[in-house]
Design an enzyme around this catalytic site. Structure first.
Site: not given
Ligand SMILES: [Zn+2]
Length: 698
Positions: A353, A390, A503
């Site tokens: 990510d 983002e 994350h």
């Molecule tokens: Zn992302």
């Protein structure tokens, strides 16, 4: 009289004048001849060679190249607004430039948020104190941001610990039904369906002093899930307009700004740390239905007797963020834009990510540049977009959409988003329904990465026992501003349901090569679908949009709604039913016209104009679903079919967000008028789409 002042010019034309005139006329004739000849040649060439270029695109796939891009992108953490992120910006920009494309960087000056100091300790009734680690153990903390919730207010709390499951209304109802007093306690929340912001806001509403949030994962219990607790999308200081340098900014204490932040502090903690707290709780037994997925060994929910001492200190500060673009100008319709986007910023190393997606985007640039060298030039303009910030709340893409709202609204054909390209096995795609056919078509052209003899389509169907295209109902990646604010048809896709290092500091290149995609074949598959979609949107003479799918999907939603509102006689779904019937008729007619206009006469000027007119209707019909007033309570979201659902009573029934929200309120107030009003609003939105698709005035 004027002549008497003129210099001594002979009245007869000079030989030079006559010669110039001949040259000019010759040039004009030559220009028109070449222009129209060329146009018709290119049109034929484009339609005849489109397949050839698509095949070349597919055959130029290279897993090792994608792997190299990913390794470089993830050499260091690159949180938005921090110095290391500049290196990633430069890398993407250079790659676009070296691919031979026109490039540019669009910066915005926005409010981001970073941690300064965090501490967490448990205080036992016997006087013992235990410090709880707030970082990931065994990770070099110098280079990685301490786990935090962006935009959390700073604050301290000292209160009894209480476990509130997912922190939803019905979870609190269970605790309150046992007479539990939660005011002043510190909530421990296991992440479930609610957004982080909604969890913290709900806890504040219940009088809790602070929130500790953890995520249950398989095997990575030391990881801590960073994230934003910002409400809504985009820069908090510029709601609805772009955060350009020197532009208008609201003050930090402005009501509009303040309402975007939670009112009590929160931090994320690891599942290990949560386990330590859970095992120290006494008090009421854990409700049986909370146990199902709860893997920690826990039997009581508290509150207490252990006390939690918690402090979070953070700073909100103005930061420069950079969106990076590569532009491949369209030859025939340069003013029609096909947008492929992915964000670049990451909480830590960001291998999954978002840089699995960034690596795919860079590979598309490489392969498109190969096509250009082989003679391809797209019919419409393609823009490759690399978004910043983002993770803080779709800040980079939102500011850009707000900055370009009119041009996007009138010229953007479609937006195709890839955030995490690969999280694990299994293809997952979401789309606005008029794009279903194309999405299916394209997956038939791409090889399945996990079997030797299947296409991606065959495997996708086998996995789901049929076609399963999801809808863009959440606002959880960069497609949200494009679809839900600007009404641009969109697609979002990835491999793998979810991933345990989301994350955390463990979202690294090493993790991807070990768990998600050792040979980068899944990356190749996503890149293939993404790049092919771009080629189809850019090159097809008639836009591959089928509104019959949209109408069919809307009919499904009405059925679901009908069941949910079953025995309420005063509510009528008739306006919806009628407008959808009209959409079916308009869509059928558009399909007939598509067939008629997709014939051979590619270079015929008259046909080209007719096609452009039809394409405009196909492109703009989605904009009909926008309503200037937006969704009640979240007016920035203008789309009445797809938008973030109300999560007060669970986020599941997300058909028609405005109607769902009104219906969930109705369960308390018994008031049906608002529901009926929302039904009318959606019916009128569908009606607008019908008018656009028909193309004529009423
Ligand atoms: Zn992302």
């Amino acid at each position: 009289m004027a002549q008497s002042f003129s210099p001594n010019i002979p009245r007869s034309k000079s030989p030079f004048y006559t010669f110039s005139l001949i040259i000019i006329i010759f040039c004009i004739i030559l220009f028109y001849t070449l222009h129209y000849r060329n146009n018709s040649l290119i049109s034929n060439k484009t339609s005849q060679n489109a397949n050839l270029f698509r095949n070349t695109f597919i055959s130029s796939a290279d897993n090792s190249t994608i792997s190299d891009y990913l390794r470089t992108l993830t050499l260091h953490p690159h949180l938005a607004g921090t110095p290391p992120a500049d290196k990633t910006i430069a890398y993407v920009l250079n790659h676009f430039r070296n691919s031979g494309f026109e490039t540019h960087v669009k910066e915005y000056n926005v409010l981001l948020s970073y941690p300064i100091h965090t501490s967490l300790s448990l205080h036992f009734s016997n006087g013992a104190v235990k410090e709880i680690p707030i970082t990931e153990i065994g990770i070099d903390q110098d280079s990685i941001v301490t786990p935090y919730h962006a935009y959390s207010p700073s604050g301290s709390a000292y209160g009894r610990a209480v476990f509130v499951n997912h922190g939803e209304e019905n979870d609190y109802a269970v605790l309150e039904s046992q007479g539990m007093k939660l005011a002043g306690c510190v909530a421990l929340v296991r992440r479930g369906g609610l957004s982080r912001n909604a969890v913290v806001e709900k806890a504040a509403e219940k009088g809790l002093a602070a929130v500790l949030m953890y995520t249950e994962t398989e095997g990575f219990n030391n990881g801590v899930e960073r994230g934003t607790v910002l409400k809504g999308l985009g820069d908090p200081l510029t709601p609805g307009w772009a955060g350009i340098d020197g532009g208008e900014k609201l003050k930090l204490d402005d009501e509009e700004v303040v309402k975007r932040f939670p009112t009590i502090p929160s931090i994320p903690i690891s599942a290990d740390a949560a386990g330590t707290i859970l095992r120290s709780l006494e008090g009421a037994r854990l409700p049986y239905h909370w146990k199902e997925t709860l893997k920690s060994k826990v039997g009581r929910v508290g509150p207490g007797p252990i006390m939690i001492n918690f402090t979070y200190q953070g700073e909100k500060k103005m930061s420069t963020i950079s969106n990076v673009f590569a532009v491949i100008r369209g030859y025939e319709e340069p003013d029609r834009f096909v947008l492929l986007g992915n964000h670049r910023d990451a909480w830590t190393y960001g291998a999954v990510d978002p840089n699995s997606g960034t690596a795919a985007l860079l590979d598309i640039a490489r392969r498109y540049s190969l096509l250009v060298r082989k003679g391809w030039s797209p019919r419409r303009t393609i823009v490759l977009c690399s978004w910043d910030a983002e993770e803080f709340g779709m800040v980079g893409s939102t500011e850009w959409v707000e900055d370009n709202l009119i041009n996007l609204g009138s010229k953007a054909v479609a937006y195709i988003n890839v955030d995490c390209a690969v999280q694990g096995p299994g293809f997952i795609a979401s789309a606005t329904p008029q794009l279903d056919d194309l999405l299916i078509e394209v997956t038939k052209k791409v090889k399945d990465p996990d079997s030797s003899d299947m296409t991606l389509y065959e495997k996708w169907v086998a996995n789901n026992k049929g076609i399963k295209i999801q809808r863009l109902t959440g606002a959880d990646s960069d497609f949200a501003p494009f679809l839900q604010h600007a009404g641009i048809p969109s697609i979002d896709m990835y491999y793998g349901e979810d991933f345990p290092v989301y994350h955390t500091a463990f979202d690294s290149y090493a993790w991807i090569t070990k768990y998600a995609d050792p040979y980068f074949q899944r990356h190749v598959a996503v890149t293939g679908v993404w790049g092919l979609l771009g080629l189809h949107f850019a090159d097809e003479l008639i836009l591959p949009f089928n509104y019959l799918s949209y109408a069919a999907q809307l009919q499904e939603y009405v059925k679901v709604l009908g069941t949910a509102l079953d025995n309420i006689a005063s509510i009528s779904l008739h306006p919806l039913v009628t407008s959808i019937e009209e959409l079916v008729e308009a869509a059928k007619k558009a399909e007939d016209e598509k067939k008629e206009l997709s014939s051979e006469k590619a270079g015929d000027y008259h046909f080209a104009l007719k096609r452009r007119i039809l394409n405009d209707r196909l492109m703009f019909a989605e904009r009909g679903f926008l309503d200037p007033q937006g969704l009640k309570g979240k007016e920035w979201f203008k789309h009445l079919i797809y938008g973030p659902p109300s999560c007060d009573y669970g986020c599941k029934e997300a058909v028609f967000p405005g109607i769902s929200e009104a219906a969930s309120r109705m369960t308390r107030t018994k008031e049906t008028e608002t529901v009926q009003h929302e039904i009318w609003r959606v019916a009128r939105a569908i009606q607008r789409a019908v008018y656009v698709l028909r193309g004529d005035l009423t």
